[in-house]
Design an enzyme around this catalytic site. Structure first.
Site, PDB file in Angstrom:
ATOM      1  N   ILE A  88       0.850  -1.194   0.000  1.00 41.39           N
ATOM      2  CA  ILE A  88       0.000   0.000   0.000  1.00 41.39           C
ATOM      3  C   ILE A  88       0.885   1.243   0.000  1.00 41.39           C
ATOM      4  O   ILE A  88       1.728   1.428   0.877  1.00 41.39           O
ATOM      5  CB  ILE A  88      -0.934   0.040   1.229  1.00 41.39           C
ATOM      6  CG1 ILE A  88      -1.887  -1.152   1.211  1.00 41.39           C
ATOM      7  CG2 ILE A  88      -1.715   1.359   1.255  1.00 41.39           C
ATOM      8  CD1 ILE A  88      -2.791  -1.253   2.432  1.00 41.39           C
ATOM      9  N   HIS A  89       0.667   2.104  -0.989  1.00 36.03           N
ATOM     10  CA  HIS A  89       1.419   3.359  -1.118  1.00 36.03           C
ATOM     11  C   HIS A  89       0.560   4.328  -1.928  1.00 36.03           C
ATOM     12  O   HIS A  89      -0.579   4.017  -2.286  1.00 36.03           O
ATOM     13  CB  HIS A  89       2.789   3.120  -1.762  1.00 36.03           C
ATOM     14  CG  HIS A  89       2.700   2.470  -3.102  1.00 36.03           C
ATOM     15  ND1 HIS A  89       2.528   3.179  -4.272  1.00 36.03           N
ATOM     16  CD2 HIS A  89       2.734   1.165  -3.449  1.00 36.03           C
ATOM     17  CE1 HIS A  89       2.463   2.327  -5.284  1.00 36.03           C
ATOM     18  NE2 HIS A  89       2.587   1.101  -4.815  1.00 36.03           N
ATOM     19  N   GLY A  90       1.068   5.491  -2.213  1.00 36.23           N
ATOM     20  CA  GLY A  90       0.302   6.552  -2.865  1.00 36.23           C
ATOM     21  C   GLY A  90      -0.406   6.163  -4.150  1.00 36.23           C
ATOM     22  O   GLY A  90      -1.582   6.459  -4.333  1.00 36.23           O
TER      23      GLY A  90
END
Length: 157
Positions: free
Chosen positions: A14-16
């Protein structure tokens, strides 16, 4: 049963890009991280929770928990399934999850790996697992974001 709307390999999990682009593109209600190590790592989970908007549920399950949860789910949620490695995806497929397409987003360069696309580096073990997934009928696309063109690579089977 919950619907798997995207299965993605991305060792950043999970990241931008996931929360700002992919979630809205596939209209996911839930982001489920399927990885044995992350399921037991509260620090990594906390860091990823900070990146996710409050409107998206996040779950961190072992591979066995993921298989069980998705096979027995009675919800109509739209699940984005994030895996760290192709080996994780293979375990889920062999466990009976209906995964037909995998988005390969990011696999970091490391010792023993060679670059097959802009953001994807694999070693012989990864390549062998991609071949096994292909034999199971799984298709692949290498694409960082929904707006990016799909990159081609014969190395994925």
């Amino acid at each position: 049963m919950a619907q798997i709307v995207l299965t993605r390999i991305d060792n950043r999990l999970i990241h931008g890009q996931i929360v700002t682009e992919w979630c809205s593109y596939v209209q996911a209600d839930v982001v489920l991280v399927a990885n044995d190590a992350v399921a037991g790592d509260s620090l990594r989970q906390s860091l990823m929770k900070m990146a996710a908007p409050a409107s998206i549920l996040t779950r961190y399950y072992t591979l066995a928990q993921t298989i069980q949860a998705l096979k027995t789910s009675t919800s109509d949620q739209r699940v984005m399934l994030l895996c760290e490695t192709p080996q994780d995806v293979y375990t889920l497929v062999k466990g009976g999850l209906p995964i037909h397409t995998v988005n390969v987003g990011n696999m970091h360069m490391a010792k023993g790996k060679h670059r097959i696309a802009t953001t994807v580096a694999i070693d012989e073990n990864d390549q062998a697992v991609f071949r096994k997934l292909k034999e199971c009928g799984v298709e692949f696309e290498i694409r960082r974001t929904p707006q990016c063109a799909i990159e081609k690579s014969d190395a994925l089977g």
